[in-house]
Write a protein that holds these residues in place. Structure first.
Motif, short mmCIF file in Angstrom:
data_model
loop_
_atom_site.label_atom_id
_atom_site.label_comp_id
_atom_site.label_asym_id
_atom_site.label_seq_id
_atom_site.Cartn_x
_atom_site.Cartn_y
_atom_site.Cartn_z
N TRP A 118 0.82 -1.21 0.00
CA TRP A 118 0.00 0.00 0.00
C TRP A 118 0.85 1.26 0.00
CZ3 TRP A 118 0.41 3.72 3.71
CH2 TRP A 118 1.05 3.37 4.91
N HIS A 119 2.14 1.11 0.31
CA HIS A 119 3.04 2.26 0.32
C HIS A 119 3.14 2.93 -1.05
CE1 HIS A 119 5.43 0.71 4.08
NE2 HIS A 119 4.18 1.04 4.33
N LEU A 121 0.73 3.70 -2.99
CA LEU A 121 -0.40 4.59 -3.22
C LEU A 121 -0.07 6.06 -2.96
CD1 LEU A 121 -3.33 2.40 -1.82
CD2 LEU A 121 -2.60 2.71 -4.20
N PRO A 122 0.48 6.40 -1.79
CA PRO A 122 0.84 7.81 -1.59
C PRO A 122 1.92 8.28 -2.56
CG PRO A 122 1.62 6.46 0.24
CD PRO A 122 0.71 5.61 -0.56
N ILE A 125 0.64 9.55 -5.81
CA ILE A 125 0.06 10.88 -5.69
C ILE A 125 1.14 11.95 -5.60
CG2 ILE A 125 -1.39 12.39 -4.27
CD1 ILE A 125 -2.90 9.89 -3.37
N THR A 126 2.17 11.69 -4.80
CA THR A 126 3.18 12.71 -4.54
C THR A 126 4.36 12.68 -5.51
OG1 THR A 126 4.30 11.23 -2.96
CG2 THR A 126 2.62 12.72 -2.07
N TYR A 127 4.73 11.50 -5.99
CA TYR A 127 5.93 11.38 -6.81
C TYR A 127 5.84 12.13 -8.14
CZ TYR A 127 10.38 9.24 -8.14
OH TYR A 127 11.68 9.04 -8.49
N PHE A 222 8.77 5.14 0.11
CA PHE A 222 7.85 5.71 1.10
C PHE A 222 8.37 5.47 2.51
CE2 PHE A 222 4.19 5.43 3.96
CZ PHE A 222 3.60 6.66 3.75
#
Length: 230
Positions: A118-119, A121-122, A125-127, A222
């Motif tokens: 799941w790491h 997923l963020p 969005i941010t990368y 992450f």
């Protein structure tokens, strides 16, 4: 009435016309990018301050972008910060992205490095934000400036190759990252010199880069960047 019309025409002309950046500015920008890349080896590889390096880099270059924009209202579009051709560039890049993703999973499967958590997923969005910054620095300011230099005319294939080598070196010592970024920069350089759009390049850079870490490189950015602060 005539004087007002003349004044409006002059103002409109000043907004539309832009003075091309001099070779001096272009060379200074390339050197500044090289110094930024050198900072990666100091602050990320040696001092292990990845998040600090990313934040400072983004803020420093954001200040420069604002400064250049105040001097030239068309510089953002000239660099490739535009939305009018976003869809067409996405379509142009989509086959490459699909082939890349399939290659990631095949390589990851055979070398046993598939580690999708799941790491990711963020990071998806941010990368892309960091991807836009990297594409701006590497493709727009290096490839773009080399292509527009008046004092030295290089063939596009040479510009693309030089840019790809520089982008690959920045990702030393990871062999997989060097190979991946070299291949990526070859294609991105071709796309940029054909049709400029930093947003599309940065978006694909972020998504492909995040997936590359969790399939081929077997790293968890992450956890390395964010979880140690929690």
């Amino acid at each position: 009435m005539k004087n007002k019309l003349t004044a409006l025409m002059i103002e409109f002309s000043n907004l539309k016309l832009t003075r091309p950046a001099s070779d001096k500015i272009r060379i200074i920008e390339i050197i500044a990018v090289a110094l930024t890349a050198t900072g990666k080896f100091v602050f990320v590889d040696y001092l292990n301050l990845r998040l600090t390096y990313v934040i400072v880099t983004i803020l420093a270059w954001l200040i420069y972008v604002i400064y250049r924009y105040k001097k030239d209202k068309l510089v953002l579009k000239d660099w490739g910060f535009r939305t009018d051709n976003f869809t067409s560039v996405i379509k142009l890049m989509l086959p490459f992205a699909i082939i890349s993703i399939l290659s990631f999973f095949i390589i990851g499967y055979f070398q046993g490095s598939l580690n999708i958590t799941w790491h990711i997923l963020p990071l998806l969005i941010t990368y892309p934000i960091w991807g836009i910054v990297q594409q701006f620095l590497t493709i727009a300011l290096v490839a773009g400036n080399l292509n527009n230099l008046k004092c030295m005319k290089l063939k596009k294939i040479s510009i693309i190759f030089i840019t790809a080598i520089l982008f690959s070196i920045v990702h030393y010592p990871s062999t997989w990252l060097m190979v991946g970024t070299f291949t990526l920069a070859l294609f991105y350089g071709y796309v940029y010199l054909r049709v400029k759009n930093i947003y599309a390049l940065g978006l694909f850079h972020g998504w492909l880069g995040a997936l590359f870490y969790y399939t081929v490189v077997n790293q968890d950015p992450f956890a390395d960047v964010f979880l140690k602060y929690l």
